[in-house]
Design a protein around this motif. Structure first.
Motif, PDB file in Angstrom:
ATOM      1  N   GLU A  13      16.155  33.434 -23.871  1.00  0.00           N
ATOM      2  CA  GLU A  13      16.608  32.743 -22.665  1.00  0.00           C
ATOM      3  C   GLU A  13      16.644  31.252 -22.989  1.00  0.00           C
ATOM      4  O   GLU A  13      15.616  30.672 -23.367  1.00  0.00           O
ATOM      5  CB  GLU A  13      15.645  32.992 -21.508  1.00  0.00           C
ATOM      6  N   PRO A  14      17.804  30.598 -22.840  1.00  0.00           N
ATOM      7  CA  PRO A  14      17.858  29.152 -23.103  1.00  0.00           C
ATOM      8  C   PRO A  14      17.023  28.375 -22.091  1.00  0.00           C
ATOM      9  O   PRO A  14      16.730  28.860 -20.999  1.00  0.00           O
ATOM     10  CB  PRO A  14      19.340  28.802 -22.942  1.00  0.00           C
ATOM     11  N   HIS A  15      16.651  27.164 -22.484  1.00  0.00           N
ATOM     12  CA  HIS A  15      15.880  26.278 -21.602  1.00  0.00           C
ATOM     13  C   HIS A  15      16.643  26.080 -20.295  1.00  0.00           C
ATOM     14  O   HIS A  15      17.832  25.790 -20.296  1.00  0.00           O
ATOM     15  CB  HIS A  15      15.642  24.941 -22.307  1.00  0.00           C
ATOM     16  N   LYS A  16      15.943  26.219 -19.154  1.00  0.00           N
ATOM     17  CA  LYS A  16      16.584  26.177 -17.837  1.00  0.00           C
ATOM     18  C   LYS A  16      16.377  24.864 -17.092  1.00  0.00           C
ATOM     19  O   LYS A  16      16.956  24.678 -16.030  1.00  0.00           O
ATOM     20  CB  LYS A  16      16.065  27.340 -16.978  1.00  0.00           C
ATOM     21  N   ASP A  29      10.856  29.033 -17.553  1.00  0.00           N
ATOM     22  CA  ASP A  29      11.435  29.441 -18.838  1.00  0.00           C
ATOM     23  C   ASP A  29      10.611  30.558 -19.467  1.00  0.00           C
ATOM     24  O   ASP A  29       9.387  30.596 -19.328  1.00  0.00           O
ATOM     25  CB  ASP A  29      11.467  28.245 -19.803  1.00  0.00           C
ATOM     26  N   GLY A  46      17.634  36.554 -20.914  1.00  0.00           N
ATOM     27  CA  GLY A  46      18.242  36.063 -22.140  1.00  0.00           C
ATOM     28  C   GLY A  46      19.366  36.938 -22.656  1.00  0.00           C
ATOM     29  O   GLY A  46      19.739  37.945 -22.053  1.00  0.00           O
ATOM     30  N   SER A  63      21.091  36.962 -29.877  1.00  0.00           N
ATOM     31  CA  SER A  63      21.638  35.980 -30.810  1.00  0.00           C
ATOM     32  C   SER A  63      22.556  36.662 -31.820  1.00  0.00           C
ATOM     33  O   SER A  63      22.615  37.890 -31.917  1.00  0.00           O
ATOM     34  CB  SER A  63      20.501  35.278 -31.559  1.00  0.00           C
ATOM     35  N   ASN A 102       8.531  31.723 -29.032  1.00  0.00           N
ATOM     36  CA  ASN A 102       9.820  31.053 -28.923  1.00  0.00           C
ATOM     37  C   ASN A 102      10.803  31.421 -30.022  1.00  0.00           C
ATOM     38  O   ASN A 102      12.004  31.413 -29.806  1.00  0.00           O
ATOM     39  CB  ASN A 102       9.628  29.528 -28.963  1.00  0.00           C
ATOM     40  N   ASN A 103      10.297  31.724 -31.227  1.00  0.00           N
ATOM     41  CA  ASN A 103      11.209  31.931 -32.348  1.00  0.00           C
ATOM     42  C   ASN A 103      10.532  32.774 -33.425  1.00  0.00           C
ATOM     43  O   ASN A 103       9.304  32.928 -33.440  1.00  0.00           O
ATOM     44  CB  ASN A 103      11.645  30.572 -32.922  1.00  0.00           C
ATOM     45  N   GLN A 130      17.113  31.986 -34.292  1.00  0.00           N
ATOM     46  CA  GLN A 130      17.833  31.063 -33.411  1.00  0.00           C
ATOM     47  C   GLN A 130      17.199  31.048 -32.026  1.00  0.00           C
ATOM     48  O   GLN A 130      17.876  31.082 -31.014  1.00  0.00           O
ATOM     49  CB  GLN A 130      19.301  31.493 -33.338  1.00  0.00           C
ATOM     50  N   GLY A 170      13.888  29.520 -29.318  1.00  0.00           N
ATOM     51  CA  GLY A 170      13.579  28.264 -28.645  1.00  0.00           C
ATOM     52  C   GLY A 170      12.806  27.294 -29.512  1.00  0.00           C
ATOM     53  O   GLY A 170      12.218  27.660 -30.530  1.00  0.00           O
TER      54      GLY A 170
END
Length: 190
Positions: free
Chosen positions: A61-64, A70, A93, A96, A127-128, A142, A144
Protein backbone atom coordinates in the motif's frame (compact mmCIF):
# COMPACT_ATOMS: atom_id res chain seq x y z
CA UNK A 1 9.40 -62.66 8.33
CA UNK A 2 6.33 -60.44 8.91
CA UNK A 3 7.71 -59.21 12.24
CA UNK A 4 11.03 -58.16 10.70
CA UNK A 5 9.22 -55.91 8.19
CA UNK A 6 7.39 -53.88 10.87
CA UNK A 7 10.36 -51.67 11.86
CA UNK A 8 11.10 -50.93 8.19
CA UNK A 9 7.49 -50.01 7.43
CA UNK A 10 7.41 -47.74 10.49
CA UNK A 11 10.66 -46.09 9.35
CA UNK A 12 9.29 -45.43 5.85
CA UNK A 13 6.07 -43.95 7.29
CA UNK A 14 8.09 -41.72 9.64
CA UNK A 15 10.30 -40.46 6.78
CA UNK A 16 7.24 -39.65 4.63
CA UNK A 17 5.61 -37.74 7.52
CA UNK A 18 8.79 -35.78 8.34
CA UNK A 19 9.17 -34.82 4.69
CA UNK A 20 5.65 -33.38 4.54
CA UNK A 21 3.96 -36.17 2.64
CA UNK A 22 5.21 -37.54 -0.65
CA UNK A 23 6.15 -34.12 -2.10
CA UNK A 24 9.05 -31.74 -1.59
CA UNK A 25 11.16 -32.29 1.54
CA UNK A 26 12.10 -29.33 3.72
CA UNK A 27 14.12 -29.36 6.88
CA UNK A 28 15.32 -25.79 7.34
CA UNK A 29 13.38 -22.66 8.22
CA UNK A 30 15.09 -19.30 7.72
CA UNK A 31 13.92 -16.19 9.55
CA UNK A 32 15.06 -12.77 10.75
CA UNK A 33 14.92 -11.19 14.21
CA UNK A 34 13.46 -7.78 13.35
CA UNK A 35 9.89 -8.73 12.37
CA UNK A 36 6.96 -6.71 13.69
CA UNK A 37 5.05 -7.77 16.83
CA UNK A 38 1.42 -7.68 15.65
CA UNK A 39 -0.85 -10.25 14.06
CA UNK A 40 -1.04 -14.00 13.76
CA UNK A 41 0.98 -16.54 11.81
CA UNK A 42 -1.02 -17.94 8.91
CA UNK A 43 -0.63 -21.31 7.24
CA UNK A 44 2.58 -22.13 5.40
CA UNK A 45 2.31 -22.19 1.61
CA UNK A 46 4.69 -24.00 -0.76
CA UNK A 47 5.76 -24.02 -4.37
CA UNK A 48 4.57 -27.04 -6.36
CA UNK A 49 6.44 -30.24 -5.47
CA UNK A 50 10.10 -30.42 -6.50
CA UNK A 51 10.34 -26.72 -7.43
CA UNK A 52 12.11 -23.70 -5.94
CA UNK A 53 11.17 -20.01 -5.76
CA UNK A 54 12.97 -18.16 -8.56
CA UNK A 55 11.48 -14.72 -7.86
CA UNK A 56 8.93 -12.77 -5.86
CA UNK A 57 6.35 -9.98 -5.79
CA UNK A 58 5.29 -7.68 -2.95
CA UNK A 59 1.79 -6.41 -2.21
CA UNK A 60 2.29 -2.83 -1.02
CA UNK A 61 0.00 0.00 0.00
CA UNK A 62 1.60 3.33 -1.00
CA UNK A 63 1.99 6.08 1.59
CA UNK A 64 -1.42 7.75 2.08
CA UNK A 65 -0.48 10.97 3.85
CA UNK A 66 0.12 12.42 7.29
CA UNK A 67 -3.27 11.82 8.96
CA UNK A 68 -4.14 8.55 7.19
CA UNK A 69 -3.55 4.96 8.36
CA UNK A 70 -0.70 3.36 6.37
CA UNK A 71 0.01 -0.36 6.27
CA UNK A 72 2.92 -0.57 3.75
CA UNK A 73 3.74 -4.27 3.07
CA UNK A 74 0.63 -6.48 2.93
CA UNK A 75 1.76 -9.63 1.11
CA UNK A 76 4.58 -11.67 -0.40
CA UNK A 77 4.17 -13.95 -3.41
CA UNK A 78 6.83 -16.50 -4.37
CA UNK A 79 7.26 -17.06 -8.08
CA UNK A 80 8.24 -20.71 -8.44
CA UNK A 81 9.91 -22.49 -11.35
CA UNK A 82 6.35 -23.67 -12.07
CA UNK A 83 3.45 -21.88 -10.41
CA UNK A 84 3.47 -19.62 -7.36
CA UNK A 85 2.88 -19.58 -3.60
CA UNK A 86 1.16 -16.79 -1.66
CA UNK A 87 0.77 -17.00 2.12
CA UNK A 88 -1.65 -15.08 4.35
CA UNK A 89 -1.91 -11.45 3.16
CA UNK A 90 -3.45 -8.17 4.23
CA UNK A 91 -6.31 -6.57 2.26
CA UNK A 92 -4.59 -3.35 1.14
CA UNK A 93 -2.26 -2.45 -1.69
CA UNK A 94 -1.42 -3.86 -5.09
CA UNK A 95 1.16 -6.32 -6.40
CA UNK A 96 4.53 -4.97 -7.54
CA UNK A 97 6.32 -5.87 -10.73
CA UNK A 98 7.81 -9.41 -10.48
CA UNK A 99 11.53 -9.70 -9.68
CA UNK A 100 13.35 -12.89 -10.67
CA UNK A 101 16.77 -14.50 -10.44
CA UNK A 102 18.73 -15.35 -13.57
CA UNK A 103 18.26 -18.56 -15.49
CA UNK A 104 18.67 -21.73 -13.37
CA UNK A 105 19.00 -19.68 -10.14
CA UNK A 106 16.68 -19.63 -7.10
CA UNK A 107 16.10 -17.68 -3.87
CA UNK A 108 18.29 -18.63 -0.87
CA UNK A 109 18.14 -15.84 1.79
CA UNK A 110 16.39 -12.57 2.65
CA UNK A 111 16.25 -9.47 4.81
CA UNK A 112 13.27 -7.43 5.96
CA UNK A 113 12.82 -3.67 6.36
CA UNK A 114 10.65 -3.03 9.43
CA UNK A 115 9.41 0.07 11.20
CA UNK A 116 9.62 -0.37 14.99
CA UNK A 117 6.49 0.36 17.08
CA UNK A 118 5.88 4.13 17.27
CA UNK A 119 3.49 4.44 20.20
CA UNK A 120 0.73 6.93 19.40
CA UNK A 121 1.98 7.50 15.84
CA UNK A 122 0.92 5.42 12.83
CA UNK A 123 2.63 2.00 12.71
CA UNK A 124 3.39 0.17 9.47
CA UNK A 125 5.63 -2.76 10.65
CA UNK A 126 7.16 -4.57 7.63
CA UNK A 127 7.81 -2.27 4.68
CA UNK A 128 10.10 -4.07 2.24
CA UNK A 129 11.93 -7.30 1.42
CA UNK A 130 15.22 -8.02 -0.35
CA UNK A 131 16.27 -11.54 -1.38
CA UNK A 132 19.48 -13.19 -2.52
CA UNK A 133 19.65 -15.56 -5.47
CA UNK A 134 21.81 -18.69 -5.49
CA UNK A 135 24.41 -16.89 -7.67
CA UNK A 136 24.71 -14.03 -5.12
CA UNK A 137 22.55 -11.52 -6.99
CA UNK A 138 20.41 -9.35 -4.67
CA UNK A 139 16.84 -8.63 -5.77
CA UNK A 140 15.70 -5.36 -4.15
CA UNK A 141 12.00 -5.24 -3.27
CA UNK A 142 9.80 -2.32 -4.28
CA UNK A 143 8.15 -1.82 -0.89
CA UNK A 144 7.85 1.13 1.45
CA UNK A 145 10.68 3.35 2.76
CA UNK A 146 9.88 3.38 6.50
CA UNK A 147 11.91 1.54 9.11
CA UNK A 148 15.37 0.02 8.98
CA UNK A 149 16.83 -3.03 7.30
CA UNK A 150 17.53 -5.95 9.61
CA UNK A 151 20.32 -8.47 9.21
CA UNK A 152 20.26 -11.03 6.42
CA UNK A 153 18.79 -14.41 7.30
CA UNK A 154 20.86 -17.55 7.20
CA UNK A 155 21.16 -18.92 3.69
CA UNK A 156 19.61 -22.18 2.59
CA UNK A 157 22.23 -24.96 2.55
CA UNK A 158 24.23 -25.30 -0.68
CA UNK A 159 22.12 -26.93 -3.38
CA UNK A 160 18.85 -26.12 -1.58
CA UNK A 161 16.45 -23.25 -2.25
CA UNK A 162 13.49 -21.39 -0.81
CA UNK A 163 10.34 -23.36 -1.59
CA UNK A 164 7.71 -21.95 0.79
CA UNK A 165 6.75 -19.19 3.18
CA UNK A 166 4.66 -18.36 6.23
CA UNK A 167 3.60 -14.80 7.09
CA UNK A 168 2.47 -12.98 10.21
CA UNK A 169 -0.31 -10.53 9.33
CA UNK A 170 -2.37 -8.23 11.53
CA UNK A 171 -6.06 -8.31 10.53
CA UNK A 172 -7.87 -4.98 10.00
CA UNK A 173 -8.40 -3.19 13.33
CA UNK A 174 -11.74 -1.51 12.48
CA UNK A 175 -10.82 2.03 13.41
CA UNK A 176 -7.52 1.21 15.13
CA UNK A 177 -4.01 1.41 13.72
CA UNK A 178 -3.53 -1.21 10.98
CA UNK A 179 -0.12 -2.60 10.07
CA UNK A 180 -0.65 -5.42 7.50
CA UNK A 181 2.28 -7.85 7.15
CA UNK A 182 4.62 -7.93 10.16
CA UNK A 183 7.01 -10.86 9.64
CA UNK A 184 7.86 -13.78 7.35
CA UNK A 185 9.62 -17.15 7.55
CA UNK A 186 10.87 -19.02 4.49
CA UNK A 187 11.31 -22.77 4.09
CA UNK A 188 14.35 -24.29 2.35
CA UNK A 189 13.88 -27.49 0.35
CA UNK A 190 16.32 -30.05 -1.01
Amino acid sequence: MALSLCPWVALVVLVVLVQGGLGTAFTKVISVENGGPWGDWGDAEFCPDNTYATGFQLKVEPHKGFFRDDTALNGIRLLCSTGMATANEGPRGSWSYPLSCGRSQHLVSFRLRVEAPRGLWDDTAANNLDVTCSDGTVLEGQGGPAGVWGNWSDSCPFGWGICGLQTRVEPPQRGGDDTGLNDVKFFCCT
